[in-house]
Write an enzyme that holds these catalytic residues in place. Structure first.
Site, PDB file in Angstrom:
ATOM      1  N   SER A  23       0.838  -1.203   0.000  1.00 39.07           N
ATOM      2  CA  SER A  23       0.000   0.000   0.000  1.00 39.07           C
ATOM      3  C   SER A  23       0.869   1.247   0.000  1.00 39.07           C
ATOM      4  O   SER A  23       2.030   1.216   0.420  1.00 39.07           O
ATOM      5  CB  SER A  23      -0.934   0.027   1.220  1.00 39.07           C
ATOM      6  OG  SER A  23      -0.200   0.206   2.408  1.00 39.07           O
ATOM      7  N   ASP A 163      -6.020   9.096  12.814  1.00 36.08           N
ATOM      8  CA  ASP A 163      -6.558   8.678  11.512  1.00 36.08           C
ATOM      9  C   ASP A 163      -7.319   7.369  11.703  1.00 36.08           C
ATOM     10  O   ASP A 163      -7.023   6.359  11.076  1.00 36.08           O
ATOM     11  CB  ASP A 163      -5.421   8.505  10.501  1.00 36.08           C
ATOM     12  CG  ASP A 163      -5.934   8.244   9.089  1.00 36.08           C
ATOM     13  OD1 ASP A 163      -7.094   8.615   8.791  1.00 36.08           O
ATOM     14  OD2 ASP A 163      -5.177   7.673   8.283  1.00 36.08           O
TER      15      ASP A 163
END
Length: 266
Positions: A23, A163
């Site tokens: 990712s 987050d």
């Protein structure tokens, strides 16, 4: 993902250390490897590890970029080390850190879900049970309550994630109970130490929005279970816990209201 970044990581590591990019975010690129940084390269291991790399940002002055990379990498490493010692809080184990070059070596968590549902983050986990037409089963309920408990333990100890999306919560299958998935919080690149209820309220709101955006049909029940777990952590801490919980939930309601107004105005 830029091949230049992949090549840079492979050049930094030994040629005998295989890496697979999985990712890329705004701040870092994440790889997996089967090699432990402190074991001999020829030592066979069935384990997987995460390598998180903060690549240079060309829009920043090189000296400033190097300083920021070092500061943020070291900050995340220190935070993870502290969080790992909190009883009952599940986060990845920090294995190695090269702050100057922007590398973190971490424990790999999770697995591939059956039937091609992908990596076992909370988002995919909930989609899997939705596809089974069993979105409100006891497995899901228990998982979401425990997600709330993990966030509660994080906040009670005066830390914030920064987050907190459903992609940054990994479900790990229990070794002792095939119907039990244990939530772990990952990716503390924006995490911090804080006593401010605003920061904690925003954390919860971010996760609420993530669940609403990907599981809107079941979001109300999912969020209720998550909040039940969150509240239980504070309620176990007597009058002080109840007082802090009331303050936090009040601020969360205010953050939620601001978010709705912003959505209406555009």
């Amino acid at each position: 993902m830029s091949q230049e970044i992949v090549d840079r990581v492979r050049n930094y590591l030994s040629p005998n250390i295989p890496v697979t990019p999985i990712s890329q975010g705004a701040e870092a690129v994440v790889f997996t490897t089967s090699v432990h940084p402190y074991l001999p390269e020829n030592c066979n291991s069935n384990e997987k590890y995460i390598i998180k790399y903060r690549s240079p940002k060309r829009y920043r002055h090189p000296v400033i970029d190097k300083s920021l990379t070092k500061h943020r990498t070291l900050g995340e490493a220190r935070l993870l080390s502290k969080l790992y010692t909190i009883e009952g809080l599940h986060v990845p184990k920090l294995i190695a850190c090269d702050a100057y070059n922007g590398y973190l070596w971490l424990e790999f968590l999770g697995e591939d879900l059956p039937e091609n549902f992908g990596y076992s983050n909370l988002k995919n986990f909930l989609w899997m049970y939705d596809a089974k037409n069993d979105p409100y089963c006891e497995v899901v309920k228990r998982a979401l309550i425990e997600v709330g408990e993990q966030i509660g333990k994080l906040h009670w100890n005066d830390y914030c994630h920064g987050d907190l999306t459903s992609s940054n919560i990994v479900m790990v299958h229990s070794d002792t109970d095939s119907h039990h998935w244990v939530p772990h919080l990952i990716d503390f690149g924006l995490g911090s130490t804080t006593t401010m209820v605003e920061d904690k309220g925003v954390d919860i709101y971010v996760l609420e929005r993530a669940i609403l955006s990907t599981h809107s049909q079941h979001a109300e029940q999912y969020i209720e279970w998550m909040l039940d777990g969150f509240k239980s952590v504070y309620e176990k801490n007597g009058k002080l816990g109840k007082k802090k919980l009331d303050e936090l939930l009040k601020r969360f309601a205010e953050v939620r209201l601001r978010g709705r107004k912003r959505s209406m105005i555009g």
